[in-house]
Design a protein around this motif. Structure first.
Motif, PDB file in Angstrom:
ATOM      1  N   ALA B 231       0.839  -1.202   0.000  1.00  0.00           N
ATOM      2  CA  ALA B 231       0.000   0.000   0.000  1.00  0.00           C
ATOM      3  C   ALA B 231       0.870   1.246   0.000  1.00  0.00           C
ATOM      4  N   HIS B 234       2.403   1.979  -3.367  1.00  0.00           N
ATOM      5  CA  HIS B 234       1.472   2.606  -4.302  1.00  0.00           C
ATOM      6  C   HIS B 234       1.176   4.044  -3.900  1.00  0.00           C
ATOM      7  N   ALA B 235       1.136   4.272  -2.606  1.00  0.00           N
ATOM      8  CA  ALA B 235       0.905   5.639  -2.145  1.00  0.00           C
ATOM      9  C   ALA B 235       2.049   6.537  -2.610  1.00  0.00           C
ATOM     10  N   ARG B 237       3.930   5.994  -5.161  1.00  0.00           N
ATOM     11  CA  ARG B 237       3.806   6.146  -6.602  1.00  0.00           C
ATOM     12  C   ARG B 237       2.745   7.204  -6.930  1.00  0.00           C
ATOM     13  N   LEU B 238       1.719   7.217  -6.121  1.00  0.00           N
ATOM     14  CA  LEU B 238       0.654   8.199  -6.346  1.00  0.00           C
ATOM     15  C   LEU B 238       1.195   9.623  -6.201  1.00  0.00           C
ATOM     16  N   PHE B 296      -0.285  11.168   4.007  1.00  0.00           N
ATOM     17  CA  PHE B 296      -0.834   9.854   3.664  1.00  0.00           C
ATOM     18  C   PHE B 296       0.278   8.816   3.539  1.00  0.00           C
TER      19      PHE B 296
END
Lengths: 713, 431
Positions: B231, B234-235, B237-238, B296
């Protein structure tokens, strides 16, 4: 697909749906769009999908259509609705392509339609003798279906079909280029011989089919070419294409070499048929001498100091041309950036989806492993996050489809610019012909002059010179004829250029405007949908909103009710720009009222929550209420929750058994357009401090506001 | 700044609620307030030294009314390795408690790399971002300790918060000199793992707890780390995607503006407007990228670190269990030994009794001590795991809320910006 049908059956039960999505649908990747989607899934903005119950995968999955949706649905549908009804019968498999058609070809009017569809590629053998026996070459033919009510088309039926191969398209394109010099004739798709070798056959054929369809539709959209004989024959004539191939290079060469002297030196009277030659550009090796001459002329134009006799005099045209060149440059720049934008938008959507999936997995994991309630809470929070991320990912994906659709106009115009450049080249070559003929004339004239001067010196005249002069005069007459023709052709091309420029400027204006609108409306619309998704999540997680970041307590004033000693202090804010906690200490006892007022800062809050904690070592009676709420701003609080927590000892003050509740909360619904609130605290202590040096009542006010669910008033 | 203090505020609140400590204690007007409080802030990161020797120092400000402390307020200068010292000491002394995690050491390396080789504006921004992230993480670390009902009593914490720089340096040097501890928790864990694999290979009799509940917990923690790491990946990467989209939107805007300029008329104006809006939105995307990173991605990373810290505790528990088993075994063997000795009769009964009593007492004390240690670890872990779950639900909730708010804000900004263009386009088509 099954999965999505579930959604349709129960569009309201969003949670249940997500539950199934998150927890039971592991094998079917919820990120992927349904395999082999039907066109109307592709096109959520079509009017048919407007109703939330309609069988779309997405709209039913999301919330019912919002304000934003209503706005931008109406836009795109205006261009697609007209085609929607017509394409159902035959080409329902491709109606996404069709919907672009009428907006340009029909130019608004319902009659005069000319729709072309290319379909059904078929492999065929070359029947005519191939050079190498046994090595029969194969080619593909495509079914070209036309539906029209143009009077030019002789067929009694309004719909007809022919089979054509790519070679025929090349012929058509060449013939059009010949006949419509100066027009912006759309450029035919490339032969793409490399791709045909590299790509999968199926893929290549499909790509070519699409390209051909696009090309023919562009031709059909051209106000002049759509009515051309060439296009009509191509579309209508049964059997083999009756159009003659433009003379192939070899025969042209012979032809040209023979004809040239007649043309330019006029040893015999040029016929009308031959004169028509002069209006064609001297390319393709048709007449060698002419090419040679025109080449010389162009070199003279470029390098020689001598000014050609006829120059491009149209200032306005030159300006426009220059502008178009610049435009083309900027256009290709934008088109490149648009591509990169689309790619990054795509990446964003994908990453968002992956993030969503990661949280789907986490949710599943935590749910399975949960031993504590807090884990279950977290799992459900994660599920909400996953839901939002997956939804957002889909929105990004859809947005991207729309963005590509709209920004594709840029690519289309890059193609148009090729046609424009061709038309300008036509003009330049026509001018060159005129220039060549002019200098030819000039040289003929000067030769006559010289001969005349020479012969005038001999009284009675020189017979042979006189004959030469006569010959030259004849040549001049022929050349002048040719020049008149060339002039006329040049003028015609000029006129074509002019009208085409006019047309394209108007068209471009409309096209680009609609592109911009399409782009902007979709960006805005999808952003609003995404905002709704995230706002929902923000609302779901609002319990965690720890700070009154959106709430600025700009004043805290405490009033004495009965003139008793009240010690007030304001907590120093944890950061300069934020004062989220206000505490007051009431050192003495008795009635006191304190007020804290705050202002909700932010756009359109619909919920506000204030909580306070009462810490006391005696028995306060505390109440809080929203006693005033007025505002001239347009903020709306739909609810206002006040939560009071009592810590410490709480002995009954009023005759309420068991003391005050440890936690109490009340909800107030203020009037519309409220943004200012005042909290009032009444505390009463009957017996004073029980412990020396300790405040009788310590009230800590913690104003926490959650400003969420942004909505347009 | 706002964000840096917020999570710990909540944590503290929660802590206070649980322990019945009043939250009003921070008021400066209540120095005599009976409610004990200890609040720390890590501020003002400053680069000190040069070259490879360079490091970041922080100002650590403590406000407290704990009687053990010298005064209500103290400011000291600390560097990253001091924080490591504190973490290691606590880990050593409070076995079973999940010591709050520290941000990764490697980050400093990257930071140094950026600072000394790429002092361009862009890289500096990253560095600044990095420094700030690390500062927040350190702030969170200390405040988690300060609000932990047991850790806040720690002598080492007091030293860390109050000792003069020289003292601190000496302590740090001693620590690394004398104890020769594995520098990293992960190292400890790896050691244990290798021991376990020794066991598997038959070099040693397997000594492991077989409590199914504990097995489940271990499995949970190990799996959790994987899931969280994914997770977090990906965060991150976001964050990058936001930056990239921002960049390409800005480029797109520039190109569109140029096109608008060449177009000239009302349509050109529309293009220019579109370009301007694109560029504005580009900065919003960049800002949101930063927000996601801070509010985040970082909490997710912190979560991963916390899980790793639990893994260290799990390793410690395994150690302790093994020790306890070994000692119990030793006691048994010794008893048999002594009995044999008695049977052989090579010693008179009285002195045998004396000897055996001595040996057994010593061994049993040791064994009991080990058992007690182990039991305390088990008890603490059971407590801690509940606290951990609660804490993480809260932390994640905040992170989710912030993420949702940020995304909603961004989406609304985007929608607003584009929508504001529509009337202009409308006017353009009317013209």
């Amino acid at each position: 697909m099954m999965n999505h049908h579930d959604f349709q059956q129960d569009p309201d039960d969003d949670d249940g749906v997500m539950e199934s999505l998150l927890l039971h649908d592991e094998p079917s990747n919820p990120l992927q769009p349904p395999p082999n989607p039907k066109p109307d899934h592709h096109h959520p903005l079509l009017p048919s999908t407007q109703s939330p119950k309609s069988p779309t995968t997405f709209n039913s999955f999301l919330d019912p259509p919002s304000y934003a949706e209503a706005i931008f649905t109406s836009f795109d549908s205006s261009s697609s609705s007209s085609s929607n009804g017509t394409n159902h019968s035959h080409h329902h498999n491709r109606n996404t392509l069709t919907d672009e058609l009428p907006s340009r070809s029909g130019s608004g009017s319902v009659s005069d339609y000319l729709y072309i569809f290319v379909s059904d590629p078929q492999k065929e053998q070359e029947t005519s003798a191939s050079l190498v026996p046994g090595a029969a070459t194969t080619f593909y033919t495509y079914l070209i279906t036309t539906r029209t009510d143009l009077p030019e088309f002789g067929s009694s039926t309004s719909e007809f079909a022919v089979r054509r191969r790519f070679r025929d398209v090349v012929t058509l394109s060449d013939r059009l280029a010949e006949s419509y010099r100066g027009y912006f004739v759309p450029v035919r798709p490339d032969k793409s011989t490399v791709e045909s070798q590299v790509m999968q056959k199926q893929e290549f054929v499909e790509q070519r089919r699409a390209a051909l369809e696009k090309y023919l539709r562009k031709l059909a959209a051209h106000p002049v070419i759509r009515r051309s004989e060439e296009l009509r024959l191509f579309l209508e004539a049964k059997g083999r294409l009756p159009l003659q191939k433009s003379t192939d290079v070899a025969s042209r060469m012979l032809d040209g070499a023979v004809k040239l002297p007649k043309q330019l030196f006029g040893s015999e009277v040029a016929t009308a048929g031959e004169l028509s030659e002069v209006v064609q550009p001297a390319k393709g090796g048709r007449d060698l001498l002419r090419i040679f001459k025109e080449l010389k002329q162009s070199v003279t134009n470029d390098w020689g100091g001598s000014k050609p006799l006829v120059v491009e005099e149209d200032k306005e045209f030159l300006e426009r041309k220059e502008k178009l060149v610049e435009f083309e440059q900027q256009l290709s720049g934008v088109s490149q950036q648009a591509e990169s934008l689309v790619k990054h938008q795509q990446d964003m959507g994908e990453t968002m989806g992956e993030l969503g999936l990661a949280f789907v997995k986490l949710t599943k994991f935590e749910t399975e492993e949960a031993r504590f309630d807090s884990q279950r809470t977290r799992a459900s929070d994660m599920r909400n996050v996953a839901t939002a991320a997956v939804k957002a990912s889909r929105l990004y994906r859809e947005l991207n489809t729309q963005t590509i659709k709209h920004l594709d106009k840029l690519h289309e115009y890059l193609g148009t610019m090729l046609a424009v450049n061709n038309a300008f080249a036509d003009r330049a070559s026509a001018l060159l012909t005129v220039q060549t003929l002019s200098s030819e004339l000039a040289s003929l004239n000067s030769r006559i002059e010289k001969l005349e001067v020479a012969s005038s010196k001999i009284f009675g005249g020189d017979k042979s010179r006189m004959r030469k002069i006569e010959e030259l005069k004849e040549a001049i007459r022929v050349t002048e004829n040719a020049k008149t023709c060339a002039d006329r052709e040049y003028e015609r091309i000029k006129e074509n250029n002019r009208s085409e420029l006019e047309r394209i400027n108007k068209e471009r204006h409309d096209d680009f405007l609609s592109m911009l609108r399409g782009f902007v409306v979709n960006q805005a619309g999808y952003a609003e949908k995404m905002a709704a998704v995230w706002e929902k999540l923000a609302e779901e997680t609002t319990a965690y909103s720890k700070e009154a970041a959106e709430l600025v307590v700009y004043a805290s004033s405490f009033t004495l009710a009965f003139g008793l000693d009240v010690l007030l202090s304001r907590m120093p804010p944890s950061s300069p720009e934020l004062a989220d906690t206000t505490s007051c200490l009431i050192s003495s006892s008795c009635w006191s009222t304190c007020c804290a007022s705050g202002r909700a800062d932010g756009v359109g809050s619909t919920q506000c929550k204030a909580s306070f904690k009462v810490l006391s070592n005696s028995s306060p009676f505390v109440d809080a209420s929203l006693i005033n709420s007025t505002s001239n701003t347009s903020l709306v609080h739909s609810s206002f929750t006040i939560e009071a927590t009592h810590c410490g000892k709480s002995t009954p003050f009023i005759a309420s058994p068991g003391g005050l509740p440890v936690r109490s909360s009340n909800k107030i619904t203020p009037r519309l357009y409220t943004s200012v609130f005042v909290l009032a605290f009444f505390s009463f202590e009957s017996s004073g401090a029980r412990y020396p040096n300790a405040p009788a009542v310590a009230i800590t006010l913690e104003l926490a506001a959650a400003v969420i669910n942004l909505e347009r008033p | 700044m706002k964000m840096s203090t917020a999570p710990y505020d909540l944590e503290q609140q929660q802590q206070h609620q649980r322990s019945g400590v009043a939250a009003s204690s921070q008021s400066p007007r209540s120095p005599s307030s009976s409610t004990p409080f200890l609040s720390v802030s890590v501020t003002d990161p400053v680069k000190l030294g040069n070259g490879v020797q360079a490091y970041i120092s922080y100002r650590v400000i403590t406000k407290t009314n704990f009687p053990e402390y010298q005064g209500p307020e103290k400011i000291v200068i600390r560097r990253y390795s001091d924080f490591v010292w504190l973490r290691d000491r606590l880990f050593e002394k409070y076995k079973g408690i999940f010591i709050p995690p520290l941000p990764e050491k490697s980050a400093v390396g990257v930071l140094k790399f950026h600072m000394f080789w790429f002092i361009t504006a862009e890289k500096f921004r990253f560095s600044a971002e990095f420094i700030e992230m690390r500062r927040q993480a350190l702030d969170l670390f200390v405040n988690r300790i300060a609000s932990h009902h047991e850790l806040q009593q720690s002598e080492d914490l007091r030293m860390f918060l109050q000792a003069e720089e020289e003292t601190m340096e000496r302590l740090r040097a001693q620590e690394t000199g004398i104890f020769k501890k594995p520098s990293d928790l992960m190292q400890i864990f790896k050691d244990v793992q290798s021991k376990v694999s020794d066991v598997v290979l038959g070099k040693e009799k397997p000594v492991e707890e077989s409590d199914p509940d504990y097995e489940k917990l271990k499995h949970y923690i190990f799996e959790l780390e994987n899931h969280l790491a994914e997770a977090q990946k990906h965060a991150y990467r976001l964050v990058k995607r936001h930056r990239e989209l921002g960049q390409s939107l800005s480029d797109f805007g520039k190109a569109v503006k140029l096109l608008g300029a060449s177009e000239g008329n009302s349509l050109g104006k529309a293009f220019s407007e579109l370009g301007i809006k694109s560029e504005i939105l580009s900065t919003k995307l960049q800002k949101e990228a930063h927000q996601i990173l801070m509010n985040f991605e970082e909490p997710l990373k912190d979560y991963v670190r916390a899980v790793q810290s639990i893994k260290a505790t799990i390793a410690e528990r395994a150690n302790s269990f093994r020790k306890q088993c070994q000692l119990a075994e030793t006691v048994k063997l010794k008893e048999i030994d002594l009995k044999k000795m008695k049977g052989k009769g090579c010693i008179d009964l009285k002195s045998w009794q004396k000897l055996s009593a001595n040996i057994m007492r010593q061994l049993k004390t040791e064994s009991e001590q080990a058992t007690k240690t182990f039991e305390s670890i088990v008890r603490l872990m059971n407590e801690e795991i509940g606290r951990f779950q609660e804490q993480k639900t809260l932390d994640m909730g905040i992170a989710f809320h912030e993420f949702a708010k940020g995304q909603a804000r961004l989406a609304n900004d985007i929608a607003g910006a584009w929508r504001s263009l529509l009337p202009k386009l409308e006017a353009c088509s009317a013209a």
